[in-house]
Design an enzyme around this catalytic site. Structure first.
Site, PDB file in Angstrom:
ATOM      1  N   ALA A  54     -69.310  82.888  38.854  1.00  0.00           N
ATOM      2  CA  ALA A  54     -70.377  81.758  38.143  1.00  0.00           C
ATOM      3  C   ALA A  54     -71.697  82.633  38.712  1.00  0.00           C
ATOM      4  O   ALA A  54     -71.658  83.533  39.639  1.00  0.00           O
ATOM      5  CB  ALA A  54     -70.292  80.700  38.523  1.00  0.00           C
ATOM      6  N   THR A  64     -69.058  72.073  40.283  1.00  0.00           N
ATOM      7  CA  THR A  64     -69.934  71.836  41.403  1.00  0.00           C
ATOM      8  C   THR A  64     -70.206  70.329  41.560  1.00  0.00           C
ATOM      9  O   THR A  64     -70.332  69.683  40.635  1.00  0.00           O
ATOM     10  CB  THR A  64     -70.972  72.684  41.541  1.00  0.00           C
ATOM     11  OG1 THR A  64     -72.081  72.474  42.367  1.00  0.00           O
ATOM     12  CG2 THR A  64     -71.893  72.527  40.149  1.00  0.00           C
ATOM     13  N   ASP A  65     -70.529  69.910  42.687  1.00  0.00           N
ATOM     14  CA  ASP A  65     -71.114  68.595  43.103  1.00  0.00           C
ATOM     15  C   ASP A  65     -72.528  68.574  42.474  1.00  0.00           C
ATOM     16  O   ASP A  65     -72.918  67.272  42.374  1.00  0.00           O
ATOM     17  CB  ASP A  65     -70.962  68.533  44.820  1.00  0.00           C
ATOM     18  CG  ASP A  65     -71.855  69.666  45.381  1.00  0.00           C
ATOM     19  OD1 ASP A  65     -71.698  70.800  45.043  1.00  0.00           O
ATOM     20  OD2 ASP A  65     -72.354  69.249  46.472  1.00  0.00           O
ATOM     21  N   TYR A  80     -79.018  75.008  37.144  1.00  0.00           N
ATOM     22  CA  TYR A  80     -77.673  75.426  37.650  1.00  0.00           C
ATOM     23  C   TYR A  80     -76.484  74.270  37.350  1.00  0.00           C
ATOM     24  O   TYR A  80     -75.538  74.535  36.745  1.00  0.00           O
ATOM     25  CB  TYR A  80     -77.700  75.759  39.180  1.00  0.00           C
ATOM     26  CG  TYR A  80     -76.245  75.809  39.778  1.00  0.00           C
ATOM     27  CD1 TYR A  80     -75.646  77.032  39.511  1.00  0.00           C
ATOM     28  CD2 TYR A  80     -75.907  74.939  40.620  1.00  0.00           C
ATOM     29  CE1 TYR A  80     -74.186  77.032  40.304  1.00  0.00           C
ATOM     30  CE2 TYR A  80     -74.544  74.852  41.305  1.00  0.00           C
ATOM     31  CZ  TYR A  80     -73.892  75.929  41.088  1.00  0.00           C
ATOM     32  OH  TYR A  80     -72.504  76.293  41.592  1.00  0.00           O
TER      33      TYR A  80
END
Ligand SMILES: NC(=O)c1ccc[n+]([C@@H]2O[C@H](COP(=O)([O-])OP(=O)(O)OC[C@H]3O[C@@H](n4cnc5c(N)ncnc54)[C@H](OP(=O)(O)O)[C@@H]3O)[C@@H](O)[C@H]2O)c1
Length: 311
Positions: A59, A100-101, A124
């Protein structure tokens, strides 16, 4: 079981390569071998490889750079995972894709579940959320694993930066009003081994989705601020006999990070917004696997004892 790992040179990908090689038939592609922003090259290279499971740990992870290079972020974090999912389907293979969080806005004050509405506040986060959607739109039997604050021996992260700073300086500080949970790459590898086990047990002669598919949260247990995380790491270093100049981590406000100038405290100012609270609930993981992740303090202690201890 033949496994392909993308992002094999990254913090998580390299850990998975190391931990899975003794157990499975593993092939890895690092960034130099496979550029996810080249979708044609991706189709060609991965298309020419035989596998049962593909793990995408690649990523564009630099949160501030994603804000500036938005198109690149979406190509690598959103479009490429969709293409990877299509290749997996053509091969009747399963995909495990990492997210992701940072897909959450951080407004909640209790752990985020898989059912909570994602509402990213950075490029992001937006690109990663689009990647999740692209993967699951191709096939909701694939697995998207959201993790937070990943650390491990294969690439330095926040915790290593804090230890390094404490070895050089007496004064160290870290943000005291931002909450999530550190997650050890070793524990992610153990969790994935459980997923692979579940899939192979449920589908004799091939892989089945079992109960583990769609979105799954995984992190070590508990929550902390970066200040607490750093302080615990220094405490573990002290117990492990690691030399440190600084022993106490001071508090820094999240709002100060956007005002910092280059060189101030050795940190660059932030461009992207970050969620204030992004603790992931792992209740679904525990319900489906019957196991709970260990506490973050235990995982950090294990890491420091194993990789920093001079004793
Ligand atoms: N790190 C965290 O705290 C964290 C938190 C939540 C979720 N995650 C997620 O966890 C996963 C693993 O992250 P990580 O911590 O292992 O990050 P990492 O160390 O930055 O690894 C990402 C890997 O992807 C590679 N990569 C970047 N652009 C690429 C491209 N165009 N083509 C092919 N490979 C490319 C990087 O290679 P180069 O370095 O050579 O560019 C690197 O090896 C990611 O999905 C990330 O979003 C991470």
């Amino acid at each position: 079981m033949k496994i392909v790992i993308l992002g094999a040179g990254g913090r998580l990908g390299a850990a998975l390569m190391r931990e899975f090689r003794p157990k499975y038939d593993v092939v890895g592609f690092d960034h130099a071998q496979l550029d996810l922003s080249n979708l044609e090259g991706l189709r060609e290279k991965v298309g020419a490889t035989t596998f049962d499971v593909l793990i995408n740990a690649a990523a564009f992870t630099n949160v501030d750079a994603c804000e500036i290079e938005r198109d690149r972020a979406f190509r690598i974090n959103a479009e490429a995972p969709g293409v990877v999912a299509e290749i997996c389907n053509e091969k009747d293979a399963k995909l495990i894709h990492f997210s992701t969080d940072y897909v959450f806005d951080g407004e909640k004050r209790a752990p985020y579940t898989e059912e909570d509405q994602a509402n990213p506040i950075s490029a992001y986060g937006e690109s990663k959320l689009a990647g999740e959607k692209n993967v699951l739109a191709v096939d909701d039997g694939h697995l998207v694993v959201r993790v937070s604050w990943v650390f491990g021996p294969d690439r330095p992260s926040f915790v290593d930066a804090m230890i390094k700073r404490a070895q050089q300086d007496e004064k160290i500080d870290a943000i005291s009003d931002k909450f999530s949970t550190p997650t050890y790459t070793h524990d992610i590898a153990e969790m994935l081994a459980r997923v692979l086990d579940d899939w192979s047990r449920r589908a004799p002669g091939g892989l089945g989705a079992g109960r583990l598919h769609g979105i799954l949260h995984f992190a070590n247990a508990g929550k902390c601020t970066w200040q607490e995380y750093a302080q615990w790491a220094l405490d573990c270093c002290r117990d492990a006999g690691v030399f440190l100049r600084g022993r106490t981590v001071g508090a820094l406000k999240l709002s100060e990070m956007t005002r910092l100038r280059q060189g101030s405290g050795g940190q660059a100012p932030w461009v992207a917004r970050r969620p204030v609270y992004s603790v992931l609930s792992t209740a679904k993981y525990t319900e489906l696997t019957g196991t709970a992740p260990r506490a973050w303090r235990e995982a950090v202690n294990d890491y420091i004892t194993r990789f920093y201890s001079k004793k």
